[in-house]
Design a protein around this motif. Structure first.
Motif, PDB file in Angstrom:
ATOM      1  N   LEU A  75       0.882  -1.158   0.000  1.00  0.00           N
ATOM      2  CA  LEU A  75       0.000   0.000   0.000  1.00  0.00           C
ATOM      3  C   LEU A  75       0.925   1.215   0.000  1.00  0.00           C
ATOM      4  N   THR A  76       1.090   1.824  -1.154  1.00  0.00           N
ATOM      5  CA  THR A  76       2.097   2.863  -1.343  1.00  0.00           C
ATOM      6  C   THR A  76       1.493   4.239  -1.083  1.00  0.00           C
ATOM      7  N   ILE A  77       2.191   5.056  -0.294  1.00  0.00           N
ATOM      8  CA  ILE A  77       1.728   6.400   0.047  1.00  0.00           C
ATOM      9  C   ILE A  77       2.590   7.420  -0.700  1.00  0.00           C
ATOM     10  N   HIS A  78       1.945   8.299  -1.453  1.00  0.00           N
ATOM     11  CA  HIS A  78       2.645   9.252  -2.312  1.00  0.00           C
ATOM     12  C   HIS A  78       2.666  10.636  -1.667  1.00  0.00           C
ATOM     13  N   GLY A  79       3.797  10.987  -1.072  1.00  0.00           N
ATOM     14  CA  GLY A  79       3.921  12.249  -0.354  1.00  0.00           C
ATOM     15  C   GLY A  79       3.995  13.471  -1.237  1.00  0.00           C
ATOM     16  N   ASP A  80       4.272  13.287  -2.533  1.00  0.00           N
ATOM     17  CA  ASP A  80       4.345  14.446  -3.425  1.00  0.00           C
ATOM     18  C   ASP A  80       2.976  14.967  -3.836  1.00  0.00           C
ATOM     19  N   HIS A  81       1.922  14.207  -3.554  1.00  0.00           N
ATOM     20  CA  HIS A  81       0.588  14.613  -4.008  1.00  0.00           C
ATOM     21  C   HIS A  81       0.106  15.914  -3.369  1.00  0.00           C
ATOM     22  N   PHE A  82       0.613  16.244  -2.205  1.00  0.00           N
ATOM     23  CA  PHE A  82       0.196  17.489  -1.563  1.00  0.00           C
ATOM     24  C   PHE A  82       0.536  18.720  -2.401  1.00  0.00           C
ATOM     25  N   PHE A  83       1.398  18.583  -3.380  1.00  0.00           N
ATOM     26  CA  PHE A  83       1.910  19.738  -4.109  1.00  0.00           C
ATOM     27  C   PHE A  83       1.509  19.730  -5.585  1.00  0.00           C
ATOM     28  N   TYR A  84       0.571  18.855  -5.939  1.00  0.00           N
ATOM     29  CA  TYR A  84       0.041  18.851  -7.305  1.00  0.00           C
ATOM     30  C   TYR A  84      -0.794  20.101  -7.553  1.00  0.00           C
ATOM     31  N   ASP A  85      -0.847  20.511  -8.826  1.00  0.00           N
ATOM     32  CA  ASP A  85      -1.675  21.669  -9.174  1.00  0.00           C
ATOM     33  C   ASP A  85      -2.961  21.271  -9.885  1.00  0.00           C
ATOM     34  N   ASP A  86      -3.303  19.985  -9.850  1.00  0.00           N
ATOM     35  CA  ASP A  86      -4.561  19.511 -10.418  1.00  0.00           C
ATOM     36  C   ASP A  86      -5.008  18.290  -9.632  1.00  0.00           C
ATOM     37  N   LEU A  87      -6.309  18.203  -9.359  1.00  0.00           N
ATOM     38  CA  LEU A  87      -6.826  17.096  -8.551  1.00  0.00           C
ATOM     39  C   LEU A  87      -6.967  15.805  -9.343  1.00  0.00           C
ATOM     40  N   GLN A  88      -7.063  15.901 -10.660  1.00  0.00           N
ATOM     41  CA  GLN A  88      -7.382  14.707 -11.438  1.00  0.00           C
ATOM     42  C   GLN A  88      -6.503  14.495 -12.659  1.00  0.00           C
ATOM     43  N   ALA A  89      -5.950  15.534 -13.235  1.00  0.00           N
ATOM     44  CA  ALA A  89      -5.219  15.397 -14.497  1.00  0.00           C
ATOM     45  C   ALA A  89      -3.915  14.628 -14.320  1.00  0.00           C
ATOM     46  N   ALA A  90      -3.647  13.721 -15.241  1.00  0.00           N
ATOM     47  CA  ALA A  90      -2.398  12.961 -15.210  1.00  0.00           C
ATOM     48  C   ALA A  90      -1.188  13.854 -15.474  1.00  0.00           C
ATOM     49  N   THR A  91      -1.424  15.016 -16.048  1.00  0.00           N
ATOM     50  CA  THR A  91      -0.335  15.950 -16.370  1.00  0.00           C
ATOM     51  C   THR A  91      -0.092  16.975 -15.263  1.00  0.00           C
ATOM     52  N   ALA A  92      -0.668  16.771 -14.082  1.00  0.00           N
ATOM     53  CA  ALA A  92      -0.496  17.723 -12.981  1.00  0.00           C
ATOM     54  C   ALA A  92       0.978  17.923 -12.672  1.00  0.00           C
ATOM     55  N   ALA A  93       1.342  19.179 -12.397  1.00  0.00           N
ATOM     56  CA  ALA A  93       2.715  19.520 -12.011  1.00  0.00           C
ATOM     57  C   ALA A  93       2.785  19.695 -10.500  1.00  0.00           C
ATOM     58  N   ARG A  94       3.980  19.501  -9.946  1.00  0.00           N
ATOM     59  CA  ARG A  94       4.205  19.769  -8.529  1.00  0.00           C
ATOM     60  C   ARG A  94       4.677  21.209  -8.383  1.00  0.00           C
ATOM     61  N   ARG A  95       4.010  21.966  -7.516  1.00  0.00           N
ATOM     62  CA  ARG A  95       4.368  23.373  -7.307  1.00  0.00           C
ATOM     63  C   ARG A  95       4.365  23.681  -5.809  1.00  0.00           C
TER      64      ARG A  95
ATOM     65  N   LEU B  19      -3.552  10.281  -1.493  1.00  0.00           N
ATOM     66  CA  LEU B  19      -2.223   9.775  -1.122  1.00  0.00           C
ATOM     67  C   LEU B  19      -2.073   8.281  -1.351  1.00  0.00           C
ATOM     68  N   GLY B  20      -3.157   7.529  -1.212  1.00  0.00           N
ATOM     69  CA  GLY B  20      -3.068   6.079  -1.202  1.00  0.00           C
ATOM     70  C   GLY B  20      -3.014   5.463  -2.587  1.00  0.00           C
ATOM     71  N   HIS B  21      -2.026   4.580  -2.790  1.00  0.00           N
ATOM     72  CA  HIS B  21      -1.911   3.838  -4.044  1.00  0.00           C
ATOM     73  C   HIS B  21      -1.740   2.352  -3.731  1.00  0.00           C
ATOM     74  N   PHE B  22      -1.496   1.549  -4.771  1.00  0.00           N
ATOM     75  CA  PHE B  22      -1.530   0.098  -4.650  1.00  0.00           C
ATOM     76  C   PHE B  22      -0.417  -0.497  -5.495  1.00  0.00           C
ATOM     77  N   ARG B  23       0.474  -1.239  -4.869  1.00  0.00           N
ATOM     78  CA  ARG B  23       1.615  -1.843  -5.561  1.00  0.00           C
ATOM     79  C   ARG B  23       2.427  -0.783  -6.319  1.00  0.00           C
ATOM     80  N   GLY B  24       2.748   0.317  -5.645  1.00  0.00           N
ATOM     81  CA  GLY B  24       3.552   1.351  -6.270  1.00  0.00           C
ATOM     82  C   GLY B  24       2.691   2.412  -6.924  1.00  0.00           C
ATOM     83  N   GLU B  25       2.552   2.338  -8.246  1.00  0.00           N
ATOM     84  CA  GLU B  25       1.801   3.339  -8.993  1.00  0.00           C
ATOM     85  C   GLU B  25       0.362   2.912  -9.268  1.00  0.00           C
ATOM     86  N   GLY B  26      -0.028   1.753  -8.787  1.00  0.00           N
ATOM     87  CA  GLY B  26      -1.388   1.266  -9.033  1.00  0.00           C
ATOM     88  C   GLY B  26      -2.435   2.179  -8.397  1.00  0.00           C
TER      89      GLY B  26
END
Length: 288
Positions: A199-219, A274-281
């Motif tokens: 169960l992978t936790i992605h700490g960089d998500h707090f800094f995305y500039d889009d809630l849903q787009a796969a192209t979100a940038a970290r800012r 934050l929550g993912h599955f088997r890495g990027e799942g």
């Protein structure tokens, strides 16, 4: 934490062959072992090279509570469910065990879910301290982070501190991810085997500039600019005073999410991704 499935799940079944050459048919049983990891972004830092505006971010605490890990099939039959909850601090290095389910029927269990929700008095600890637990209990919190963001501006280094607490509960359902090079719904239990699931936790998500787009940038620059009193600490209250439409580095995309108009609500919404599955799942995130 180790849990054995209930007696209602049958053990291996044997059927005598009626015709010559047809051997025994054994369904068998196996195990699933769940762990959790926060990756290098939480254990070490999010480097400046990975943000769009030159800031770096280092976590000092990354607390979250896992509960209700559930293994079920497509028909809704539950093979096993975790009892209790665990408070983790992912700034402590390494993958951490969550729960192991033994004696599950050997078959695909496609409907796997887990929750990140508020701590309670019986919540166990892994990497976290009793003081951390007291903080979480007092705030009714499911996630708490403390971090320092840094950027060199030519005249020295600028620092901003974060001390954010979130009480939203999130269920991560219908999880799927890469298993042996193939995208797999849930888990696959084999006879005598163990499916190891992170169960992978992605700490960089707090800094995305889009809630849903796969192209979100970290800012981070818009968050830094929210420090209205310029005391070096960016609070959630300060973020709530920043309208998304007023952010010059925008746009900040909300997709289909409604009633998210300020940076505080935006970051709170990111806390549920934050929550993912088997890495990027991916899993489907749901409210309580």
């Amino acid at each position: 934490m180790r849990i054995t499935k209930g007696p209602w799940v049958a053990a291996a079944t044997l059927a005598a062959a009626a015709l010559a050459g047809c051997g025994e048919d054994e369904a068998g049983a196996g195990s699933v072992a769940f762990s959790t990891w926060g990756e290098e972004y939480i254990e070490q830092e999010i480097p400046a090279a990975d943000l769009a505006d030159g800031w770096s971010i280092q976590y000092e605490k990354f607390l979250f509570v896992v509960r209700n890990v559930t293994v079920a099939d497509r028909e809704g039959n539950v093979g096993a469910r975790m009892q209790g909850s665990i408070l983790f601090d992912h700034t402590k290095a390494g993958a951490k065990p969550v729960v192991t389910f033994d004696d599950l029927e050997a078959k695909p269990w496609e409907a796997v879910s887990y929750e990140i929700g508020p701590a309670d008095a019986d919540t166990a600890l892994d990497g976290a301290t009793e003081e951390d637990k007291a903080l979480m209990l007092a705030a009714g919190a499911s996630v708490h982070i403390e971090a320092i963001a840094r950027k060199s501006d030519g005249g020295g280094e600028v620092e901003k501190r974060l001390d954010w607490t979130f009480s939203l509960a999130t269920r991560y359902a219908d999880c799927k991810g890469d298993r042996a090079g193939k995208e797999t719904d849930g888990v696959l239990v084999t006879n005598g085997g163990t499916d190891d699931v992170e169960l992978t936790i992605h700490g960089d998500h707090f800094f995305y500039d889009d809630l849903q787009a796969a192209t979100a940038a970290r800012r981070f620059a818009p968050i830094a600019a929210a420090d209205a009193d310029d005391d070096g600490a960016v609070t959630l209250e300060e973020l709530a005073a920043v309208r998304l439409v007023a952010i010059e580095e925008g746009p900040y995309g909300t997709g289909s999410a409604g009633n998210i108009n300020d940076l505080g609500a935006f970051v709170a919404a990111l806390s549920r991704t934050l929550g993912h599955f088997r890495g990027e799942g991916e899993c489907v995130s749901e409210g309580p």
